[in-house]
Every structure is written in C-alpha cells, then in structure tokens.
Design a protein around this motif. Structure first.
Motif, PDB file in Angstrom:
ATOM      1  N   UNK A   1      50.138  46.359  45.124  1.00 26.90           N
ATOM      2  CA  UNK A   1      50.267  47.103  43.865  1.00 26.90           C
ATOM      3  C   UNK A   1      48.885  47.525  43.388  1.00 26.90           C
ATOM      4  N   UNK A   2      48.596  48.797  43.517  1.00 29.01           N
ATOM      5  CA  UNK A   2      47.287  49.325  43.102  1.00 29.01           C
ATOM      6  C   UNK A   2      47.033  49.141  41.612  1.00 29.01           C
ATOM      7  N   UNK A   3      48.092  49.020  40.829  1.00 25.60           N
ATOM      8  CA  UNK A   3      47.925  48.918  39.376  1.00 25.60           C
ATOM      9  C   UNK A   3      47.787  47.478  38.890  1.00 25.60           C
ATOM     10  N   UNK A   4      47.878  46.506  39.793  1.00 24.44           N
ATOM     11  CA  UNK A   4      47.774  45.104  39.396  1.00 24.44           C
ATOM     12  C   UNK A   4      46.316  44.667  39.369  1.00 24.44           C
ATOM     13  N   UNK A   5      45.868  44.181  38.210  1.00 23.47           N
ATOM     14  CA  UNK A   5      44.513  43.647  38.089  1.00 23.47           C
ATOM     15  C   UNK A   5      44.503  42.182  38.503  1.00 23.47           C
ATOM     16  N   UNK A   6      43.356  41.715  38.969  1.00 27.83           N
ATOM     17  CA  UNK A   6      43.183  40.303  39.297  1.00 27.83           C
ATOM     18  C   UNK A   6      42.124  39.741  38.372  1.00 27.83           C
ATOM     19  N   UNK A   7      42.521  38.732  37.603  1.00 31.86           N
ATOM     20  CA  UNK A   7      41.586  38.042  36.720  1.00 31.86           C
ATOM     21  C   UNK A   7      41.399  36.642  37.273  1.00 31.86           C
ATOM     22  N   UNK A   8      40.167  36.273  37.566  1.00 30.95           N
ATOM     23  CA  UNK A   8      39.873  34.932  38.057  1.00 30.95           C
ATOM     24  C   UNK A   8      39.579  34.034  36.876  1.00 30.95           C
TER      25      UNK A   8
ATOM     26  N   UNK B   1      34.492  40.245  45.287  1.00 36.03           N
ATOM     27  CA  UNK B   1      35.726  40.235  46.082  1.00 36.03           C
ATOM     28  C   UNK B   1      36.786  41.175  45.511  1.00 36.03           C
ATOM     29  N   UNK B   2      36.555  41.688  44.306  1.00 31.39           N
ATOM     30  CA  UNK B   2      37.504  42.639  43.750  1.00 31.39           C
ATOM     31  C   UNK B   2      38.197  42.210  42.485  1.00 31.39           C
ATOM     32  N   UNK B   3      37.851  41.039  41.963  1.00 31.56           N
ATOM     33  CA  UNK B   3      38.439  40.634  40.683  1.00 31.56           C
ATOM     34  C   UNK B   3      37.957  41.589  39.597  1.00 31.56           C
ATOM     35  N   UNK B   4      38.818  41.914  38.662  1.00 36.95           N
ATOM     36  CA  UNK B   4      38.431  42.795  37.565  1.00 36.95           C
ATOM     37  C   UNK B   4      37.780  42.019  36.435  1.00 36.95           C
TER      38      UNK B   4
ATOM     39  N   UNK C   1      47.404  39.505  37.821  1.00 38.32           N
ATOM     40  CA  UNK C   1      47.505  38.170  38.392  1.00 38.32           C
ATOM     41  C   UNK C   1      46.305  37.392  37.885  1.00 38.32           C
ATOM     42  N   UNK C   2      46.553  36.270  37.243  1.00 39.30           N
ATOM     43  CA  UNK C   2      45.493  35.385  36.750  1.00 39.30           C
ATOM     44  C   UNK C   2      45.408  34.238  37.731  1.00 39.30           C
TER      45      UNK C   2
END
Length: 143
Positions: free
Chosen positions: A72-79, A95-98, A49-50
């Motif tokens: 979804x544990x496999x979904x990355x978050x890109x800010x 906050x947890x963004x990758x 998710x961007x």
C-alpha cells in the motif's frame, strides 16, 4: 485514521490502541510480529503502521518497510522504539519510516505523532536556540 500496531510488548500496544480509540481512530489490528503486521497491512490497508524496531526476527527493516510500501503506497510507517539513539533514529528513517518516536514520549505526543499533527526534529543542541517552530499547524520540537 486507521492503524495497525506492531510491538512485541502487548501491554504497550494495548495501551496505545486504547489511546488512539479514545480519540476516535480505528485500530484495525494489534500484532506482535512484523510478519503479522505485513499480513494485516495487505488485507486491511491502514493509513499507518506503528511498529517497534526491536525484533530478533526483523533482520532487515528496510525490506519490511519496502513490503509495506509495495502492499500500500499510501500507508505510512511510524517507528516507535524504546531504543532512542541517534543511530536508531537514522536507521529507521533511512529504511523508509516516515516518523520515529521514542516510547519515552508522553502518551499524548505519541498519539499526536501518529495523527500527523506533531513532527519531531532531532537536532544537535548547537543547531540553534529555538525549541519549537510552528509550521501551519504542525509543531516541530527540537529535542
């Protein structure tokens, strides 16, 4: 890769979607609100998710990122944010963004970050004199 984009600026989202699709990625949804992004993540299970951070309705980014991870544990978050300050970068990453990316980056760099081929390392200028390091195909660029 499959992406969900979430930004309150439709022009930016549509342009980024076109860039990702031109590189043969699938944009599953383009949303304007974090709640829509959460719903889309739950039903579409993207790779990433961007997401922009600048939402009045998004009082707790950590909670949004936690919900994405719970869905979804496999979904990355890109800010991706126009507010590129050390405070914003630290806030997003804590906050947890990758990944954190400035909207001011060249378009190709944004796409490479989304693909996971490019990592940005934000450091102080005094950290060292190296501008770029190659780590097995991933480039870390000092900003």
């Amino acid at each position: 890769m499959q992406f969900i984009l979430c930004d309150d600026h439709p022009f930016f989202s549509e342009a980024l979607a076109a860039l990702l699709q031109a590189r043969r990625h699938e944009v599953l949804a383009v949303t304007l609100d974090p709640r829509e992004a959460l719903e889309a993540t739950g039903s579409l299970d993207p790779d990433a998710v961007l997401m922009d951070l600048g939402y009045e309705t998004m009082s707790d980014q950590a909670e949004v990122f936690d919900v994405i991870r719970a869905i979804s544990m496999s979904t990355d978050v890109m800010v991706i944010s126009g507010m590129d300050t050390a405070t914003m970068r630290e806030r997003a990453l804590s906050c947890g963004a990758t990944t954190f990316a400035s909207k001011g980056l060249p378009a190709d760099s944004l796409v490479q970050l989304a693909e996971g081929h490019l990592c940005l390392l934000y450091t102080s200028d005094a950290a060292d004199d190296m501008q770029c390091v190659d780590l097995g195909g991933r480039r870390i660029i000092k900003k």
